[in-house]
Design an enzyme around this catalytic site. Structure first.
Site, short mmCIF file in Angstrom:
data_model
loop_
_atom_site.label_atom_id
_atom_site.label_comp_id
_atom_site.label_asym_id
_atom_site.label_seq_id
_atom_site.Cartn_x
_atom_site.Cartn_y
_atom_site.Cartn_z
N ALA A 14 20.22 69.82 -11.47
CA ALA A 14 20.09 71.18 -11.38
C ALA A 14 20.87 72.11 -12.23
O ALA A 14 20.62 73.62 -12.30
CB ALA A 14 21.46 71.76 -9.89
N GLY A 16 20.56 71.28 -15.88
CA GLY A 16 20.17 71.04 -17.00
C GLY A 16 19.14 72.49 -17.20
O GLY A 16 19.13 72.66 -16.21
N GLY A 96 9.27 67.05 -12.62
CA GLY A 96 8.19 66.95 -14.07
C GLY A 96 8.68 66.01 -14.83
O GLY A 96 8.28 66.85 -15.66
N ASN A 122 3.03 69.23 -16.75
CA ASN A 122 3.78 70.48 -17.47
C ASN A 122 2.93 70.94 -16.24
O ASN A 122 1.36 70.88 -15.94
CB ASN A 122 2.90 71.03 -18.78
CG ASN A 122 2.79 71.69 -19.77
OD1 ASN A 122 2.89 72.82 -19.12
ND2 ASN A 122 2.92 71.79 -20.78
N HIS A 153 9.02 70.93 -29.88
CA HIS A 153 9.72 70.71 -28.84
C HIS A 153 10.75 71.29 -29.65
O HIS A 153 11.57 70.29 -30.80
CB HIS A 153 9.66 69.90 -27.55
CG HIS A 153 8.43 69.94 -27.38
ND1 HIS A 153 7.28 69.19 -27.28
CD2 HIS A 153 8.62 70.23 -25.93
CE1 HIS A 153 6.36 69.08 -26.19
NE2 HIS A 153 7.19 70.41 -25.41
N HIS A 154 12.08 71.27 -28.74
CA HIS A 154 13.42 71.86 -28.87
C HIS A 154 13.57 70.35 -29.12
O HIS A 154 13.96 69.09 -28.72
CB HIS A 154 13.92 72.02 -28.20
CG HIS A 154 13.28 71.55 -26.99
ND1 HIS A 154 15.11 70.65 -26.46
CD2 HIS A 154 13.11 71.45 -25.53
CE1 HIS A 154 14.45 69.76 -25.24
NE2 HIS A 154 13.15 70.04 -24.77
N LYS A 157 14.77 67.15 -27.31
CA LYS A 157 13.82 66.51 -26.21
C LYS A 157 13.63 65.43 -26.83
O LYS A 157 14.06 64.69 -27.64
CB LYS A 157 12.20 67.39 -26.31
CG LYS A 157 11.51 66.66 -25.80
CD LYS A 157 10.43 66.48 -25.99
CE LYS A 157 9.16 66.19 -25.00
NZ LYS A 157 8.83 66.16 -23.24
N THR A 164 3.35 65.65 -22.23
CA THR A 164 1.38 66.83 -22.63
C THR A 164 0.62 66.33 -23.56
O THR A 164 -0.96 66.49 -23.44
CB THR A 164 1.89 68.27 -21.99
OG1 THR A 164 2.98 68.50 -21.29
CG2 THR A 164 0.32 69.19 -22.92
P1 NAD Z 1 18.34 68.73 -19.43
O1 NAD Z 1 18.92 67.35 -20.99
O2 NAD Z 1 18.45 70.41 -20.25
O3 NAD Z 1 18.39 68.27 -17.84
C1 NAD Z 1 18.54 67.59 -17.42
C2 NAD Z 1 19.50 67.33 -16.49
O4 NAD Z 1 19.48 66.17 -15.49
C3 NAD Z 1 21.04 67.62 -16.79
O5 NAD Z 1 21.49 68.44 -16.35
C4 NAD Z 1 21.25 66.24 -16.55
O6 NAD Z 1 22.46 65.77 -16.34
C5 NAD Z 1 20.79 65.45 -15.55
N1 NAD Z 1 20.76 64.44 -14.63
C6 NAD Z 1 21.11 63.21 -15.70
N2 NAD Z 1 20.83 61.74 -14.61
C7 NAD Z 1 21.14 62.68 -13.90
C8 NAD Z 1 20.67 62.01 -12.20
N3 NAD Z 1 21.01 61.01 -12.10
N4 NAD Z 1 21.19 62.94 -11.70
C9 NAD Z 1 20.85 63.58 -11.33
N5 NAD Z 1 20.75 64.54 -11.98
C10 NAD Z 1 20.44 63.79 -13.58
O7 NAD Z 1 16.12 68.18 -19.98
P2 NAD Z 1 15.31 69.54 -19.53
O8 NAD Z 1 14.90 70.44 -20.77
O9 NAD Z 1 15.83 70.16 -18.29
O10 NAD Z 1 14.24 68.91 -19.36
C11 NAD Z 1 14.48 67.42 -18.24
C12 NAD Z 1 12.83 66.61 -18.24
O11 NAD Z 1 12.15 67.66 -17.89
C13 NAD Z 1 12.58 66.13 -19.84
O12 NAD Z 1 11.50 64.46 -19.54
C14 NAD Z 1 11.31 66.95 -19.81
O13 NAD Z 1 10.63 66.62 -20.82
C15 NAD Z 1 10.83 67.36 -18.73
N6 NAD Z 1 10.26 68.99 -19.04
C16 NAD Z 1 8.74 69.01 -18.04
C17 NAD Z 1 8.33 70.01 -18.13
C18 NAD Z 1 6.76 70.04 -17.30
O14 NAD Z 1 6.68 71.47 -17.25
N7 NAD Z 1 6.71 69.29 -16.95
C19 NAD Z 1 8.35 71.37 -18.45
C20 NAD Z 1 9.67 71.21 -19.09
C21 NAD Z 1 10.90 69.89 -19.55
#
Ligand code: NAD
Length: 264
Positions: A14, A16, A96, A122, A153-154, A157, A164
């Protein structure tokens, strides 16, 4: 009419980048409401109230209790851990998270036999149309056009290439009637030699705070076609995931993709 519990959402990860965007998207979605929030053990915000009556927890079982659906953007291991708890509790699951290994994907598919799971690399509508376009372009252009994918990507990542980009490669292979796994070229350095016929090249660039760009190139003799998508915020990914969650509640167990939701 869904009862109040059918609207209850647990956001996994929540705090992230995506978790925060999902919470913003939930605030304007009348069909759903933030009911629980899960974060990693040891997260500094644990125990804090992050929404009306919603305390940030680190115990998946407790967080998911009473929820209809979870929305998760975290890490492969935490996705599987929360999904195991969701399967035990009968909670639908939208994820995701990218970068799952083959055994992790197998376990996810097995858990999807117990609860409905929607997985998408995505959640953008336009990217899903891009995947469709890439498949159709590959089908129509044939083997005379070399396919290359570039993603940016940022800097934070973790996985590369992006989920995607791999999905785009898969779509190009499908359009050609080939196997993506046998055609992928992820690295070129030293003396790789001439480009293998039918190769699908994927290059990953990293930098800054970019939420994601994908370009598919079909390079022919004397011409090239480029199909590109550029995201400027994460909000549309979050809106797509929230829409997917509203769609998933009440469906039978199974592994769903956005194609079913979007009719692509
Ligand atoms: P992020 O690092 O900002 O956030 C991840 C969050 O998960 C963090 O707050 C972390 O503390 C938390 N986390 C870690 N272990 C955990 C656990 N055991 N239980 C609960 N929470 C936990 O990363 P982000 O940029 O938000 O990306 C997260 C994922 O989503 C990546 O795999 C990214 O590639 C993917 N993503 C997918 C899409 C999509 O459209 N499918 C878009 C953006 C990002």
């Amino acid at each position: 009419m869904p009862g109040p519990d059918a609207q209850a959402v647990c956001v996994v990860g929540a705090c992230g980048r995506m978790g925060e965007a999902v919470r913003r998207a939930l605030a304007v979605e009348p069909r759903l409401r933030l009911a629980a929030a899960l974060e990693a053990p040891g997260h500094p915000e644990l125990g804090r109230e992050i929404g009306p009556g919603v305390t940030l927890r680190d115990d998946p079982k407790a967080a998911l209790a009473g929820c209809a659906v979870a929305i998760d953007f975290t890490l492969p291991a935490s996705t599987l851990a929360a999904l195991r708890a969701a399967a035990d509790a009968g909670v639908a699951y939208v994820t995701g998270t990218t970068g799952l290994s083959a055994p992790e994907r197998e376990e996810l598919a097995a858990l999807a036999r117990r609860v409905p799971v929607l997985q998408a690399a995505n959640f953008s509508l336009a990217v899903n149309v891009l995947v469709w376009l890439a498949r159709e372009a590959a089908r129509r252009l044939g083997p005379g056009y070399d396919a290359e994918i570039v993603e940016l990507h940022h800097a934070g990542k973790r996985d590369a290439p992006s989920g995607t980009a791999l999905r785009l490669a898969q779509a190009i292979a499908e359009g050609r009637g080939a196997s993506a796994a046998e055609r992928l070229v992820l690295e070129r350095a030293g003396e790789p030699g001439a480009r293998p016929e039918g190769a699908i090249g994927v290059q990953a660039l990293r930098g800054g705070d970019n939420p994601g760009e994908h370009t598919v190139l079909f390079v022919g003799r004397g011409e090239r076609l480029e199909l590109a998508h550029r995201a400027s915020t994460r909000d549309h990914f979050a809106r797509g995931a929230v829409r997917a969650a509203a769609w998933l509640v009440g469906r039978p167990p199974g592994l769903y993709g956005l194609e079913q939701l979007l009719g692509l």
